[in-house]
Write an enzyme that holds these catalytic residues in place. Structure first.
Site, PDB file in Angstrom:
ATOM      1  N   ASP A 198       0.840  -1.210   0.000  1.00 25.56           N
ATOM      2  CA  ASP A 198       0.000   0.000   0.000  1.00 25.56           C
ATOM      3  C   ASP A 198       0.869   1.252   0.000  1.00 25.56           C
ATOM      4  O   ASP A 198       2.052   1.216   0.367  1.00 25.56           O
ATOM      5  CB  ASP A 198      -0.961   0.012   1.202  1.00 25.56           C
ATOM      6  N   GLU A 248       0.070  -1.243   5.764  1.00 24.68           N
ATOM      7  CA  GLU A 248       1.135  -0.758   6.664  1.00 24.68           C
ATOM      8  C   GLU A 248       0.920   0.705   7.024  1.00 24.68           C
ATOM      9  O   GLU A 248       1.153   1.128   8.158  1.00 24.68           O
ATOM     10  CB  GLU A 248       2.514  -0.941   6.007  1.00 24.68           C
TER      11      GLU A 248
HETATM   12 ZN   LIG Z   1       6.546   2.363   4.337  1.00 25.65          ZN
END
Ligand SMILES: [Zn+2]
Length: 486
Positions: free
Chosen positions: A122, A189
């Site tokens: 992401d 994340e």
């Molecule tokens: Zn990162």
């Protein structure tokens, strides 16, 4: 009598100067060097095109309340299968938490604890209003000026692809690891990893798996950033700071602004914010930041070398100097940043409530509870309520003498013979924190080469990676797989 005291004082000063000079002169580097390896050249142009295709996919993490970009992640998964057929054929692939990927490269020697390489798929959104500041559009994946441009070129899609490129090359060369290797690619994340990395970690824990170590994004090779050191430095982060957001709320009687009370809700919040900024957390030079200075001191120019070689005497000066800079300040203290203030809606109406959002980054060893207690005592105002909005404790500090660190260090020496290597502290957060239950040691390093101007590209405008550097990252992972798996 006075003469004797004076003479005594001079003698003491001479002895101190002698010790300082001796410590400075004798503080020399004692790193055992590895011979550089010559890795067969790779087709970086083709690798750059594959990464470019991945950057075009908008796998954006916006907020915890928004669903993940399911179609974009599905397209990315398909791209990975298409681009890396040997990985697809030889490694076990599991989709975890809907969009995260876990690859298992089974090793032949079950007595070796597995190792894991982490990266995340992401990316953060482009800040509204800055779209036109980009030289090449943020999701263009443009290959221009010897670089690949766009979100994910530095954080952290490039790393997902570099690991896969390396594995594909290793498989093509007939490599098979003795030590089992995991690749864990999270999909959230940037939102803390709760739906991705945390689920992968729980899955492996349920299977009774314990890892020798993990390696994730975090620190890089910096050039010209560390004062007093001329050589580029590869920092391997041993820990990451904790994260805490507090919401401060002040309540007051509302009413007409023609009849104001002595203290308004906004006045109370303003006072609280001011007290927090005036009463920072105390600075302290402790591991892993202190390990960094101890490692680099022999390479530093005077007077820094003298100061750091004589911390028994000069620590107060060093800590006070470090506390003045931005990044160095963040290394020596738990930081306080007021990020949002709200209160009031109309010119002539007294608000009944005013709030401030304050974000703290905690040094290893400081707990969320410590911060809340500090904030309470500093604000010292019963009219202000303090609520935890979001938080995670700082990570444990990993061991710089454990096998994982040694293997990463060896690989850096082999692939980047021109750089110094030092332990470090990661100031931001990573997915590694989700793996503490299955890994005693988590290291955070990718061999990106960063100059001063590159720091602002992360989560900022004109994120891009030089193609040559991307090639180096792939070679690093390749050699790491040989060292870790061999
Ligand atoms: Zn990162």
């Amino acid at each position: 009598m006075i003469k004797r005291i004076l003479l005594g004082l001079i003698a003491v000063i001479i002895v101190i100067i002698g010790i300082v000079a001796f410590n400075t002169v004798t503080n020399n580097a004692e790193m055992t060097a590895e011979d550089p390896v010559s890795l067969s050249p790779i087709d970086t142009a083709a690798a750059a095109h594959r990464l470019s295709s991945a950057i075009k996919l908008k796998t954006i993490s916006t907020s915890i309340s928004d669903p993940p970009a399911a179609d974009e992640f599905a397209a990315l998964h398909a791209l990975i299968n298409q681009f890396f057929p040997l990985v697809a054929a030889n490694l076990k692939r599991e989709v975890v938490g809907d969009h995260s990927l876990l690859y298992t490269w089974q090793g032949s020697d079950q007595s070796l604890l597995p190792a894991m390489l982490l990266a995340h798929m992401d990316v953060v959104p482009v800040e509204p209003g800055t779209e036109d500041d980009w030289t090449y559009e943020a999701f263009s994946g443009a290959i221009e000026e010897n670089a690949i441009w766009g979100r994910g070129a530095l954080d952290d899609k490039f790393s997902v692809f570099a690991i896969l490129e390396a594995a594909e090359l290793q498989l093509a060369a007939g490599f098979s690891p003795k030590r089992t290797l995991y690749f864990a690619f999270g999909h959230d994340e940037e939102l803390g990893g709760g739906r991705g990395a945390a689920k992968i970690s729980a899955l492996l824990e349920s299977r009774g798996i314990q890892l020798a170590f993990t390696l994730d994004e975090g620190m890089v090779i910096v050039d010209g950033i560390m004062p007093g050191v001329e050589e580029p430095i590869a920092f391997i982060a041993l820990a990451e700071k904790g994260y805490l957001t507090l919401k401060l709320t002040a309540n007051a009687e509302g009413g007409h602004s023609s009849l104001p009370p002595r203290k308004t809700a906004i006045g109370k919040i303003a006072r609280a914010v001011n007290r927090l900024e005036e009463n920072r957390f105390p600075a302290a030079l402790q591991s892993p930041a202190s390990d960094m200075f101890d490692t680099l001191a022999p390479h530093m120019a005077l007077p820094l070398k003298s100061i750091i070689s004589n911390r028994w005497l000069l620590d107060p000066i060093l800590i006070s100097e470090l506390g003045k800079g931005g990044a160095t300040n963040a290394m020596v203290r738990t930081t306080t940043a007021v990020t949002i203030v709200e209160g009031g809606t109309k010119d002539n109406v007294l608000p009944t409530e005013a709030i401030a959002i304050v974000n703290f980054r905690l040094l290893p060893g400081t707990t969320i509870d410590d911060v809340v207690q500090h904030v309470k005592s500093v604000i010292d105002d019963p009219d202000i309520s303090i609520d935890i909005k979001q938080g995670n404790e700082p990570s444990p500090i990993s061991d710089p003498s454990a096998v994982g660190y040694k293997l990463i260090e060896k690989t850096i020496q082999q692939v980047f013979p021109d750089v110094l290597i030092s332990p470090g502290l990661m100031l931001a957060g990573s997915d590694s924190k989700n793996y503490v239950n299955i890994a005693d040691n988590s290291y955070r390093f990718i061999p990106l080469r960063f100059g001063k101007e590159d720091l602002s590209r992360i989560h900022g405008t004109n994120e891009r990676i030089l193609i040559d550097n991307y090639g180096e990252v792939i070679q690093f992972y390749r050699q790491l797989m040989t060292n870790v798996g061999g």
